[in-house]
Design a protein around this motif. Structure first.
Motif, PDB file in Angstrom:
ATOM      1  N   ILE A  98       0.844  -1.199   0.000  1.00 41.55           N
ATOM      2  CA  ILE A  98       0.000   0.000   0.000  1.00 41.55           C
ATOM      3  C   ILE A  98       0.877   1.246   0.000  1.00 41.55           C
ATOM      4  O   ILE A  98       0.598   2.230  -0.701  1.00 41.55           O
ATOM      5  N   ALA A  99       1.958   1.211   0.778  1.00 41.11           N
ATOM      6  CA  ALA A  99       2.880   2.346   0.794  1.00 41.11           C
ATOM      7  C   ALA A  99       3.500   2.573  -0.579  1.00 41.11           C
ATOM      8  O   ALA A  99       3.681   3.715  -1.014  1.00 41.11           O
ATOM      9  N   THR A 100       3.815   1.496  -1.278  1.00 42.32           N
ATOM     10  CA  THR A 100       4.419   1.618  -2.611  1.00 42.32           C
ATOM     11  C   THR A 100       3.416   2.182  -3.608  1.00 42.32           C
ATOM     12  O   THR A 100       3.769   3.033  -4.440  1.00 42.32           O
ATOM     13  N   PHE A 101       2.173   1.707  -3.555  1.00 39.08           N
ATOM     14  CA  PHE A 101       1.139   2.309  -4.402  1.00 39.08           C
ATOM     15  C   PHE A 101       1.063   3.804  -4.150  1.00 39.08           C
ATOM     16  O   PHE A 101       1.045   4.615  -5.090  1.00 39.08           O
ATOM     17  N   PHE A 102       1.006   4.183  -2.885  1.00 38.52           N
ATOM     18  CA  PHE A 102       0.871   5.596  -2.504  1.00 38.52           C
ATOM     19  C   PHE A 102       2.049   6.399  -3.030  1.00 38.52           C
ATOM     20  O   PHE A 102       1.876   7.487  -3.588  1.00 38.52           O
ATOM     21  N   LEU A 103       3.245   5.850  -2.867  1.00 41.19           N
ATOM     22  CA  LEU A 103       4.454   6.545  -3.307  1.00 41.19           C
ATOM     23  C   LEU A 103       4.459   6.744  -4.820  1.00 41.19           C
ATOM     24  O   LEU A 103       4.746   7.841  -5.314  1.00 41.19           O
TER      25      LEU A 103
END
Length: 406
Positions: A98-103
């Motif tokens: 999820i953090a990677t999607f957000f980034l």
């Protein structure tokens, strides 16, 4: 996913992994917002992240709730660079995917619109992108070019007259041909930022490409052992026509792209921090609650030593990123400093997650206990936004004046 047997949650009376109270450097508003994010992650992400990872499925239904946090490009909203980094660290602490999607969406796609978009492009896309009504990807890496993509970019852009189809310096259409690989969000995004080399003069151009245009084909990269929730794509462009209005007019070299990558590299270093916090959380909880030889694992000296090493790695990595955030506030963060932060934090992360996996023993290789997922996802962080080796060589060049890259 239900809690593993015998693990009920981190004992509240024990110190947090923020051992040096870094969050005290935030404003009251930022601390409150970070607490709001934590509540969201605990309620909406943590109970399901393992299932999404196991199934390699992206939870698209969460996008409106994620948008409601109003955390897109935090520094554009007046938050500090330290807060922006801690947002990524906290997301990673719960779910790296999820953090990677957000980034990818916010720190690359949305930030590109802020940095390089024309007034018309911003008016057309920025509000919807910031609120996740549309999603974006950043299409730079190619099948044969990762670390060397700055010089090896093979995707081409040819400017033509839209009326005659012939090459014309004054034309208003571009034709893209080439391929991209490892494009996060690439399977489902509405738009992608595509970087290509101008056939006329060899300069680098950036384009906002509607993912549904004729000639664009996308396929999901299968069989990953890390970031399984992230939908990485192979993308092929075959005579894709893009309007001149969708070109980033401010981009004519790789320098603009490098500016974006410097900022996103910092955020990946913050991911390395978040990954270590996650590993420490899980390993410490397990050590306190797991009984062996009639006593908790935490009773044994070797286990305590491993936990202290994990915490020390996380604290040291965080301290480096805190200072880098200060440099960002001054507009003084240099690429070599960013590269050192990313290489150092990712190396410490690799050691930390390995120690955590060891503490869990056999339970460390099943995703029911989270540590296996943390351990696997760390390998992606170690590699992307500049591998450990490339970032080390960037620092080496800065401190010796001699390039060993090429």
């Amino acid at each position: 996913m239900s809690a593993p047997p015998g693990l009920s949650g981190r004992p509240a009376e024990l110190p947090s992994a923020d051992f040096f109270a870094v969050e005290n450097l935030l404003s009251d508003t930022e601390r409150n917002k970070l607490a709001e994010l934590r509540d969201f992650l605990a309620a909406e992400i943590a109970p399901h992240a393992g299932d999404w990872w196991n199934a390699a499925e992206f939870p698209a239904h969460l996008l409106p709730k994620l948008a409601a946090l109003e955390l897109s490009t935090p520094t554009q909203r007046g938050y500090s660079h330290l807060f922006a980094g801690l947002v990524i660290a906290e997301m990673t602490r719960v779910d790296t995917s999820i953090a990677t999607f957000f980034l990818v969406h916010h720190d690359l796609f949305v930030q590109s619109l802020h940095s390089f978009g024309s007034a018309g492009q911003k008016e057309r896309l920025l509000a919807d992108a910031s609120s996740l009504r549309i999603t974006g990807a950043f299409a730079l890496t190619e099948p044969m070019h990762g670390s060397d993509v700055a010089g090896g970019l093979e995707t081409t852009a040819r400017r033509i007259s839209s009326t005659t189809g012939a090459a014309d310096d004054g034309g208003d259409t571009w034709v893209l041909n080439g391929a991209k690989r490892w494009i996060g969000n690439g399977t489902f995004c509405d738009y992608m930022l595509v970087w290509a080399r101008d056939e006329a003069d060899g300069s680098v151009r950036g384009f906002i490409v509607d993912a549904t245009l004729p000639g664009v084909s996308r396929s999901r990269i299968e069989n990953k052992i890390a970031l399984r929730t992230v939908q990485n794509a192979d993308i092929v462009f075959k005579d894709v026509r893009v309007a001149e209005a969708d070109r980033f007019a401010a981009i004519s070299s790789f320098d603009g792209t490098r500016e974006l990558l410097r900022s996103s590299r910092i955020m990946v270093a913050w991911q390395a921090v978040g990954q270590q916090l996650a590993a420490f959380d899980v390993a410490r909880q397990y050590a306190v609650e797991r009984q062996q030889f009639g006593r908790p694992l935490a009773h044994f000296q070797l286990i305590q030593q491993q936990l202290v090493t994990m915490l020390g790695n996380a604290v040291a990595s965080t301290g480096m990123l805190v200072q880098l955030a200060r440099l960002q506030e001054q507009g003084a963060a240099e690429m070599a400093q960013v590269a050192l932060a990313k290489s150092y934090a990712s190396a410490r992360m690799r050691e930390t997650v390995a120690l955590g996996r060891s503490i869990l023993g056999g339970n460390g290789i099943v995703t029911d206990y989270r540590m296996a997922k943390i351990f696997a996802d760390a390998e992606a962080i170690y590699t992307y936004e500049g591998s450990y080796e490339i970032n080390s060589l960037i620092v080496g060049r800065a401190i010796t004046g001699v390039s060993a890259i090429a």
